[in-house]
Design a protein around this motif. Sequence first.
Motif, PDB file in Angstrom:
ATOM      1  N   VAL A  33       0.885  -1.167   0.000  1.00  0.00           N
ATOM      2  CA  VAL A  33       0.000   0.000   0.000  1.00  0.00           C
ATOM      3  C   VAL A  33       0.921   1.214   0.000  1.00  0.00           C
ATOM      4  O   VAL A  33       1.757   1.359   0.895  1.00  0.00           O
ATOM      5  CB  VAL A  33      -0.920   0.030   1.234  1.00  0.00           C
ATOM      6  CG1 VAL A  33      -1.777   1.294   1.221  1.00  0.00           C
ATOM      7  CG2 VAL A  33      -1.804  -1.209   1.287  1.00  0.00           C
ATOM      8  N   LEU A  34       0.786   2.066  -1.014  1.00  0.00           N
ATOM      9  CA  LEU A  34       1.705   3.186  -1.185  1.00  0.00           C
ATOM     10  C   LEU A  34       0.967   4.503  -0.985  1.00  0.00           C
ATOM     11  O   LEU A  34      -0.038   4.763  -1.660  1.00  0.00           O
ATOM     12  CB  LEU A  34       2.336   3.146  -2.578  1.00  0.00           C
ATOM     13  CG  LEU A  34       3.074   1.840  -2.924  1.00  0.00           C
ATOM     14  CD1 LEU A  34       3.541   1.867  -4.372  1.00  0.00           C
ATOM     15  CD2 LEU A  34       4.247   1.621  -1.983  1.00  0.00           C
ATOM     16  N   PRO A  35       1.460   5.349  -0.068  1.00  0.00           N
ATOM     17  CA  PRO A  35       0.796   6.632   0.202  1.00  0.00           C
ATOM     18  C   PRO A  35       1.203   7.687  -0.823  1.00  0.00           C
ATOM     19  O   PRO A  35       2.316   8.204  -0.792  1.00  0.00           O
ATOM     20  CB  PRO A  35       1.308   6.989   1.604  1.00  0.00           C
ATOM     21  CG  PRO A  35       2.678   6.367   1.668  1.00  0.00           C
ATOM     22  CD  PRO A  35       2.614   5.119   0.828  1.00  0.00           C
ATOM     23  N   VAL A  36       0.313   7.993  -1.748  1.00  0.00           N
ATOM     24  CA  VAL A  36       0.613   9.009  -2.759  1.00  0.00           C
ATOM     25  C   VAL A  36       0.776  10.355  -2.052  1.00  0.00           C
ATOM     26  O   VAL A  36      -0.083  10.752  -1.262  1.00  0.00           O
ATOM     27  CB  VAL A  36      -0.510   9.085  -3.812  1.00  0.00           C
ATOM     28  CG1 VAL A  36      -0.181  10.124  -4.875  1.00  0.00           C
ATOM     29  CG2 VAL A  36      -0.721   7.715  -4.450  1.00  0.00           C
ATOM     30  N   PRO A  37       1.877  11.065  -2.305  1.00  0.00           N
ATOM     31  CA  PRO A  37       2.115  12.326  -1.595  1.00  0.00           C
ATOM     32  C   PRO A  37       1.206  13.444  -2.096  1.00  0.00           C
ATOM     33  O   PRO A  37       0.678  13.375  -3.211  1.00  0.00           O
ATOM     34  CB  PRO A  37       3.587  12.626  -1.895  1.00  0.00           C
ATOM     35  CG  PRO A  37       3.851  11.941  -3.196  1.00  0.00           C
ATOM     36  CD  PRO A  37       2.994  10.706  -3.198  1.00  0.00           C
ATOM     37  N   PRO A  38       1.010  14.482  -1.272  1.00  0.00           N
ATOM     38  CA  PRO A  38       0.215  15.627  -1.712  1.00  0.00           C
ATOM     39  C   PRO A  38       0.934  16.363  -2.845  1.00  0.00           C
ATOM     40  O   PRO A  38       2.150  16.231  -2.988  1.00  0.00           O
ATOM     41  CB  PRO A  38       0.134  16.491  -0.438  1.00  0.00           C
ATOM     42  CG  PRO A  38       1.308  16.067   0.395  1.00  0.00           C
ATOM     43  CD  PRO A  38       1.527  14.620   0.084  1.00  0.00           C
ATOM     44  N   PRO A  39       0.167  17.084  -3.671  1.00  0.00           N
ATOM     45  CA  PRO A  39      -1.244  17.448  -3.486  1.00  0.00           C
ATOM     46  C   PRO A  39      -2.237  16.399  -3.976  1.00  0.00           C
ATOM     47  O   PRO A  39      -3.435  16.598  -3.854  1.00  0.00           O
ATOM     48  CB  PRO A  39      -1.373  18.727  -4.316  1.00  0.00           C
ATOM     49  CG  PRO A  39      -0.404  18.524  -5.434  1.00  0.00           C
ATOM     50  CD  PRO A  39       0.772  17.804  -4.818  1.00  0.00           C
ATOM     51  N   ALA A  40      -1.748  15.292  -4.549  1.00  0.00           N
ATOM     52  CA  ALA A  40      -2.670  14.245  -4.997  1.00  0.00           C
ATOM     53  C   ALA A  40      -3.420  13.670  -3.801  1.00  0.00           C
ATOM     54  O   ALA A  40      -2.868  13.552  -2.703  1.00  0.00           O
ATOM     55  CB  ALA A  40      -1.906  13.143  -5.715  1.00  0.00           C
ATOM     56  N   GLU A  41      -4.665  13.329  -3.999  1.00  0.00           N
ATOM     57  CA  GLU A  41      -5.485  12.727  -2.951  1.00  0.00           C
ATOM     58  C   GLU A  41      -5.839  11.312  -3.393  1.00  0.00           C
ATOM     59  O   GLU A  41      -6.937  11.037  -3.874  1.00  0.00           O
ATOM     60  CB  GLU A  41      -6.742  13.562  -2.713  1.00  0.00           C
ATOM     61  CG  GLU A  41      -6.426  14.969  -2.221  1.00  0.00           C
ATOM     62  CD  GLU A  41      -7.675  15.778  -1.930  1.00  0.00           C
ATOM     63  OE1 GLU A  41      -7.611  16.648  -1.039  1.00  0.00           O
ATOM     64  OE2 GLU A  41      -8.708  15.545  -2.593  1.00  0.00           O
TER      65      GLU A  41
END
Length: 212
Positions: A33-41
């Motif tokens: 599970v990869l946390p897409v960095p901001p500003p993408a939601e």
Amino acid sequence: MHEEIGEQQADITRLLLHHIHAPLAGTQLIRGVLPVPPPAEAIRIVTGSEHACAPDELIAYEIPLRTDDGLLTAYDIIGILRSVLTGTHFHPNDRVSTMMGMRLVRVEQTDVEPAADTPDDNALRILRTIACPFIEDQSSTRLRGFLFTGQDRFRLYLDTTETPGVVATDVRLSGAITALTAALPSLITEEERWTADDSDPHCSRAVDLTHW
């Protein structure tokens, strides 16, 4: 706004952990599970068969978290993934790319009819709610994601109240696991351990604890 998405990424990660053992569909398990960095939601879910860890054995699905009705939950994500992983789905070329050596597919929710919850899903939700109730005071170290990167290597995506951004922390799956997990919160805040990993867009810095 960014903290709201970070909290949702952490919540989704926590609720999907059992799918590293329990297949989502057929033989497909969650391998990351990869946390897409901001500003993408958004969040990226990596799938593959049991023991798959090489990039060419994995596929990542990027799913936007915000809808007109609010933020997607882990249960929404499971329904979308099951639908994508079963049947035949055509993904236009402009939604398919490569990321960290693996195929990345950007999922448009409007094109997918989420699979319905199964009785086992609902049973797990009931049991989890009773056995693991929400606690307001959470640990200062938060799990934002993870990725199997080798047969004995595992990458954790962590954040902490003491340092900004997400720390990608590489560990071995053998060895002194109990001692390592106890020491993790302090180890990832030691600046002398920080390095950059330009190949991974999901972290601000990296820490290698594979020899700890």
